[in-house]
Design a protein around this motif. Sequence first.
Motif, PDB file in Angstrom:
ATOM      1  N   UNK A   1       0.748  -1.341   0.073  1.00 24.49           N
ATOM      2  CA  UNK A   1      -0.100  -0.002  -0.275  1.00 24.49           C
ATOM      3  C   UNK A   1       0.698   1.190   0.461  1.00 24.49           C
ATOM      4  N   UNK A   2       1.106   1.744  -0.748  1.00 26.63           N
ATOM      5  CA  UNK A   2       1.644   3.181  -0.806  1.00 26.63           C
ATOM      6  C   UNK A   2       0.992   4.226  -1.103  1.00 26.63           C
ATOM      7  N   UNK A   3       1.760   5.260  -0.106  1.00 25.51           N
ATOM      8  CA  UNK A   3       1.020   5.744   0.458  1.00 25.51           C
ATOM      9  C   UNK A   3       2.151   7.221  -0.374  1.00 25.51           C
ATOM     10  N   UNK A   4       1.913   8.434  -1.247  1.00 24.16           N
ATOM     11  CA  UNK A   4       2.859   9.423  -1.460  1.00 24.16           C
ATOM     12  C   UNK A   4       2.501  10.730  -1.313  1.00 24.16           C
ATOM     13  N   UNK A   5       3.300  11.943  -0.888  1.00 21.32           N
ATOM     14  CA  UNK A   5       3.009  13.370  -0.923  1.00 21.32           C
ATOM     15  C   UNK A   5       4.528  13.813  -0.784  1.00 21.32           C
ATOM     16  N   UNK A   6       4.520  14.925  -1.565  1.00 17.54           N
ATOM     17  CA  UNK A   6       4.968  16.394  -0.732  1.00 17.54           C
ATOM     18  C   UNK A   6       5.266  16.900   0.048  1.00 17.54           C
ATOM     19  N   UNK A   7       7.002  17.086  -0.493  1.00 19.98           N
ATOM     20  CA  UNK A   7       7.073  18.085   0.639  1.00 19.98           C
ATOM     21  C   UNK A   7       7.743  19.879   0.111  1.00 19.98           C
ATOM     22  N   UNK A   8       7.688  19.961  -1.013  1.00 16.95           N
ATOM     23  CA  UNK A   8       7.372  21.035  -1.419  1.00 16.95           C
ATOM     24  C   UNK A   8       6.976  21.079  -2.806  1.00 16.95           C
ATOM     25  N   UNK A   9       6.853  21.063  -3.640  1.00 18.94           N
ATOM     26  CA  UNK A   9       6.781  21.236  -5.462  1.00 18.94           C
ATOM     27  C   UNK A   9       6.023  20.351  -5.699  1.00 18.94           C
ATOM     28  N   UNK A  10       4.699  20.199  -6.642  1.00 14.46           N
ATOM     29  CA  UNK A  10       4.251  18.981  -7.379  1.00 14.46           C
ATOM     30  C   UNK A  10       4.788  17.822  -8.141  1.00 14.46           C
ATOM     31  N   UNK A  11       5.857  16.746  -7.829  1.00 10.58           N
ATOM     32  CA  UNK A  11       6.550  15.829  -8.486  1.00 10.58           C
ATOM     33  C   UNK A  11       5.967  14.898  -8.818  1.00 10.58           C
TER      34      UNK A  11
ATOM     35  N   UNK B   1      -1.902  10.747  -1.771  1.00  5.67           N
ATOM     36  CA  UNK B   1      -2.379  10.062  -2.971  1.00  5.67           C
ATOM     37  C   UNK B   1      -1.698   8.333  -3.032  1.00  5.67           C
ATOM     38  N   UNK B   2      -2.156   7.821  -3.413  1.00  5.89           N
ATOM     39  CA  UNK B   2      -3.148   6.348  -3.179  1.00  5.89           C
ATOM     40  C   UNK B   2      -2.656   5.628  -3.920  1.00  5.89           C
ATOM     41  N   UNK B   3      -1.700   4.599  -3.816  1.00 10.91           N
ATOM     42  CA  UNK B   3      -2.296   3.225  -5.228  1.00 10.91           C
ATOM     43  C   UNK B   3      -1.510   2.154  -3.982  1.00 10.91           C
ATOM     44  N   UNK B   4      -2.447   0.985  -4.896  1.00 15.36           N
ATOM     45  CA  UNK B   4      -1.898  -0.402  -3.790  1.00 15.36           C
ATOM     46  C   UNK B   4      -1.309  -1.197  -5.321  1.00 15.36           C
ATOM     47  N   UNK B   5      -0.195  -1.916  -5.076  1.00 16.62           N
ATOM     48  CA  UNK B   5       0.767  -2.064  -6.250  1.00 16.62           C
ATOM     49  C   UNK B   5       1.158  -4.237  -5.897  1.00 16.62           C
ATOM     50  N   UNK B   6       1.252  -4.738  -6.462  1.00  9.58           N
ATOM     51  CA  UNK B   6       1.857  -6.160  -6.008  1.00  9.58           C
ATOM     52  C   UNK B   6       3.101  -7.037  -6.715  1.00  9.58           C
ATOM     53  N   UNK B   7       3.848  -6.785  -5.887  1.00 14.21           N
ATOM     54  CA  UNK B   7       5.475  -7.431  -6.532  1.00 14.21           C
ATOM     55  C   UNK B   7       5.265  -8.573  -7.341  1.00 14.21           C
ATOM     56  N   UNK B   8       5.183  -9.564  -8.022  1.00 13.31           N
ATOM     57  CA  UNK B   8       5.208 -11.014  -8.490  1.00 13.31           C
ATOM     58  C   UNK B   8       6.476 -11.042  -9.080  1.00 13.31           C
ATOM     59  N   UNK B   9       7.130 -10.191  -9.446  1.00 19.34           N
ATOM     60  CA  UNK B   9       8.058 -10.253 -10.101  1.00 19.34           C
ATOM     61  C   UNK B   9       9.603  -9.763  -9.812  1.00 19.34           C
ATOM     62  N   UNK B  10      10.645 -10.915  -9.112  1.00 17.78           N
ATOM     63  CA  UNK B  10      11.579 -10.054  -8.636  1.00 17.78           C
ATOM     64  C   UNK B  10      12.464  -8.925  -9.507  1.00 17.78           C
ATOM     65  N   UNK B  11      12.918  -7.952  -8.969  1.00 18.29           N
ATOM     66  CA  UNK B  11      13.731  -7.652  -9.973  1.00 18.29           C
ATOM     67  C   UNK B  11      13.500  -5.567  -9.543  1.00 18.29           C
ATOM     68  N   UNK B  12      14.606  -4.965 -10.025  1.00 23.29           N
ATOM     69  CA  UNK B  12      14.902  -3.181 -10.113  1.00 23.29           C
ATOM     70  C   UNK B  12      14.116  -2.746 -10.214  1.00 23.29           C
ATOM     71  N   UNK B  13      13.031  -2.471  -9.921  1.00 25.83           N
ATOM     72  CA  UNK B  13      11.776  -1.385 -10.310  1.00 25.83           C
ATOM     73  C   UNK B  13      12.027  -0.069  -9.799  1.00 25.83           C
ATOM     74  N   UNK B  14      12.696   1.083 -11.109  1.00 20.40           N
ATOM     75  CA  UNK B  14      12.749   2.350 -11.186  1.00 20.40           C
ATOM     76  C   UNK B  14      11.423   3.331 -10.053  1.00 20.40           C
ATOM     77  N   UNK B  15      12.365   4.124  -9.985  1.00 23.37           N
ATOM     78  CA  UNK B  15      11.133   5.014  -9.426  1.00 23.37           C
ATOM     79  C   UNK B  15      11.154   6.654 -10.101  1.00 23.37           C
TER      80      UNK B  15
END
Length: 265
Positions: free
Chosen positions: A82-92, A111-125
């Motif tokens: 469960x991913x919650x996302x906020x910003x400290x300064x400007x819109x990102x 803001x919120x999103x839910x995600x399930x990671x079924x495959x190993x590996x690196x997921x860039x943000x």
Amino acid sequence: VDRSEKMAIWIASLLMVSFSAALVYAFVGLNIRFPGCVTDKTPFTKGKVIQRGVGEYEVQLVAKMWAFEPSEIEIPVGSKVDLYLSSLDVNHGFQIKFTNVNLMAVPGTVNYAQVTFDKPGDYPLICHEYCGAGHQNMMGKIRVKAREDSLSGAVPQSDVGIEQAKTHEAPTLNESDLALLAAKGCTACHSLDGTRMVGPSLKGIFGGEEELEDGSKLTVNEDYIRESIKNPMAKIVKGYPKVMVAMPMTDQELEKLIEIVKGIR
Ligand code: CUA
């Protein structure tokens, strides 16, 4: 009322009825609920990864110029986040590559999103909203680890820090030391050979002097290393970003890490 007007009224009514019917069908038949993207969660200022159960995590992610906090997250494969996302300064912007997560980080909201990671590996943000001079450097990573790739397991092959250590600096560190450093995320941000990465290099750090953010100086001893691992925000070395997070570990692992860091010459 002539014929064309009647016709228009009929068509308009038909459209309205079918639109309402589609809404009802989506709600009842397809079980689609209203989008829950914006939450009523209070905005937070610190990034956090909270394990709520086996394979269940809550991530509180803070976007700020020009980093995500935490910038690197490690979770086992199959985890539901469960991913919650906020910003400290400007819109990102916020996108997790290889998933359908695509949000905006807006100051003052969560803001919120839910995600399930079924495959190993690196997921860039990735920040995909221009947010100032450092925008192109604003990125992070979710590392989804395969099950075997745990503490006692093999050294992950993709880890750059370890490759460097092997080629330049191996003598004082054995495989299990390197595996522990990698498992706890140390080598993702701290080089072992003096290279400047996200955090200060661990090479020769013990016994040396560090200048902190506020200009004060200290000698690196066991207590300082212990504190820096357990409470990374307590003291920040001058010129480095405040991005380190405390990794869960046992007291034995903590003491072992201190021993290892002391030995990185
Ligand atoms: Cu943050 Cu672009």
